[in-house]
Design a protein around this motif. Structure first.
Motif, PDB file in Angstrom:
ATOM      1  N   ASP A 112      58.902 -10.191 120.524  1.00  0.00           N
ATOM      2  CA  ASP A 112      57.849  -9.218 120.832  1.00  0.00           C
ATOM      3  C   ASP A 112      58.355  -7.777 120.819  1.00  0.00           C
ATOM      4  N   MET A 157      54.349 -18.822 107.771  1.00  0.00           N
ATOM      5  CA  MET A 157      55.571 -18.411 108.460  1.00  0.00           C
ATOM      6  C   MET A 157      56.363 -17.421 107.608  1.00  0.00           C
ATOM      7  N   LYS A 217      58.908 -26.966 122.602  1.00  0.00           N
ATOM      8  CA  LYS A 217      57.475 -27.157 122.313  1.00  0.00           C
ATOM      9  C   LYS A 217      56.654 -25.955 122.798  1.00  0.00           C
ATOM     10  N   GLN A 240      57.386 -22.960 120.438  1.00  0.00           N
ATOM     11  CA  GLN A 240      56.716 -23.085 119.137  1.00  0.00           C
ATOM     12  C   GLN A 240      55.217 -22.826 119.249  1.00  0.00           C
ATOM     13  N   GLN A 241      54.617 -23.189 120.373  1.00  0.00           N
ATOM     14  CA  GLN A 241      53.204 -22.831 120.591  1.00  0.00           C
ATOM     15  C   GLN A 241      53.047 -21.310 120.622  1.00  0.00           C
ATOM     16  N   ARG A 242      54.007 -20.637 121.293  1.00  0.00           N
ATOM     17  CA  ARG A 242      53.921 -19.167 121.406  1.00  0.00           C
ATOM     18  C   ARG A 242      54.185 -18.492 120.052  1.00  0.00           C
ATOM     19  N   LEU A 243      55.164 -19.024 119.327  1.00  0.00           N
ATOM     20  CA  LEU A 243      55.484 -18.430 118.017  1.00  0.00           C
ATOM     21  C   LEU A 243      54.338 -18.644 117.032  1.00  0.00           C
ATOM     22  N   ASN A 244      53.664 -19.783 117.182  1.00  0.00           N
ATOM     23  CA  ASN A 244      52.483 -20.086 116.367  1.00  0.00           C
ATOM     24  C   ASN A 244      52.763 -19.950 114.871  1.00  0.00           C
ATOM     25  N   GLY A 245      53.948 -20.426 114.453  1.00  0.00           N
ATOM     26  CA  GLY A 245      54.281 -20.426 113.028  1.00  0.00           C
ATOM     27  C   GLY A 245      54.661 -19.084 112.451  1.00  0.00           C
ATOM     28  N   SER A 246      54.887 -18.075 113.297  1.00  0.00           N
ATOM     29  CA  SER A 246      55.155 -16.731 112.766  1.00  0.00           C
ATOM     30  C   SER A 246      56.553 -16.607 112.177  1.00  0.00           C
TER      31      SER A 246
END
Length: 340
Positions: A60, A1, A123, A126-132
């Motif tokens: 994005d 991250m 939730k 956070q799946q979309r951000l994927n820890g970025s």
């Protein structure tokens, strides 16, 4: 991250100031309107996939260093029993204002099941951000939420709210205590769902005198922060009026104080206890100006804050709907090119 934002929030050294902007997923973006024209505002908030779509727009399109959950500060008031609606050009309305002891007693506090859609949205995001990058959750502060419940919507002078506070302080405190309980529970729900930071918005605190701020706002924010499961989760305290109230705000022990544009940011930082970071504080109106002006003002703020640990770039308040998108994108490019 990318932990730039979290590092700055915890007053660690960073190679440049991290950037996010209040209302960064908002009406200044054409892509926001493509979604907004299909759904009502509350539908957007209450549908996890749509809330995630809107949250991701500035991630994005702008490349900011932190995302903020797409929601609204008044969802707590609605969950407690407020009949909430949003009208284009008018804003939020509560059809059943809270003005008597009986009204206050009718409000519910065990309402987390009614706010589950926010946890579900977190939730998905956070799946979309994927820890970025980190995700910021938030809630409205009790005084601000109370003002909407009592006035029945937005107000220029907060006359009814202040009458309640001054003529029936025990009723006002009963209402504020209920909102504070719901708010702490709600923020802990967001933390459990996976947000990486929290911001408390006291948007209308500037309406209060120094003494009234202490009695009717600060003590409840202090109570909320004390009840948060905040391990590794920085807490940001924001109010319009932070340039005045920062010394009291610090007593609630937030990790970050978000400062409006009326103050010199370094002076505020130097007046705070060690270990409290500052966030801010560009006047959002500067983003209407020509690009050389935008660059000059951002760099002026950065030079003022050079050498300071614990500085997050933000606006002194939210982006206005008619600020050109291109100007916001340019501002973020200027920020990301800067190195201490």
């Amino acid at each position: 991250m990318n932990t730039l934002f979290l590092d700055a929030a915890f007053s660690k050294q960073t190679e440049r100031p991290p950037v996010w902007m209040m209302r960064q997923a908002g009406r200044f973006m054409p892509e926001y309107w493509e979604i907004k024209n299909k759904y009502s505002f509350l539908e957007m908030c209450k549908t996890p996939e749509i809330a995630a779509d809107v949250t991701m727009l500035p991630v994005d399109l702008l490349g900011i260093d932190a995302a903020i959950l797409f929601s609204d500060i008044l969802v707590t008031g609605e969950a407690m029993g407020g009949d909430l609606s949003f009208t284009q050009g008018i804003g939020p309305k509560f059809a059943n204002p809270v003005r008597t002891l009986k009204d206050v007693e009718a409000l519910e506090v065990d309402v987390l099941d009614r706010l589950q859609y926010v946890a579900d949205a977190i939730k998905v995001i956070q799946q979309r951000l994927n820890g970025s990058i980190p995700l910021i959750g938030f809630a409205g502060a009790p005084f601000t939420v109370m003002s909407y419940l009592v006035e029945g919507g937005s107000s220029k002078d907060f006359k009814l709210t202040k009458l309640l506070m001054h003529n029936q302080p025990e009723v006002a405190h009963k209402l504020l205590a209920k909102i504070a309980k719901v708010t702490a529970d709600y923020l802990n729900l967001q933390i459990a769902a996976g947000v990486n930071a929290i911001q408390i918005f006291d948007s209308w605190a500037l309406a209060l005198s120094w003494n009234d701020y202490q009695e009717f706002s600060h003590r409840y924010i202090q109570e909320i922060i004390a009840n948060l499961n905040r391990k590794d989760i920085p807490v940001i305290s924001f109010c319009k009026g932070s340039s005045v109230f920062a010394p009291i705000m610090a007593e609630a022990k937030p990790d970050v104080i978000s400062v409006d544009w009326n103050a010199d940011l370094l002076n505020i930082k130097n007046s705070l206890p060690a270990g409290i970071a500052v966030q801010g504080n560009l006047d959002p109106h500067i983003l209407y100006a020509d690009k050389p002006v935008i660059k000059k003002e951002i760099l002026r703020l950065f030079e003022r804050m050079r050498g300071q640990n614990g500085f997050i770039f933000n606006l002194g308040h939210g982006i206005m709907p008619d600020i050109p998108f291109d100007n916001v994108k340019y501002a973020i490019e200027v920020i990301k090119e800067f190195k201490y």
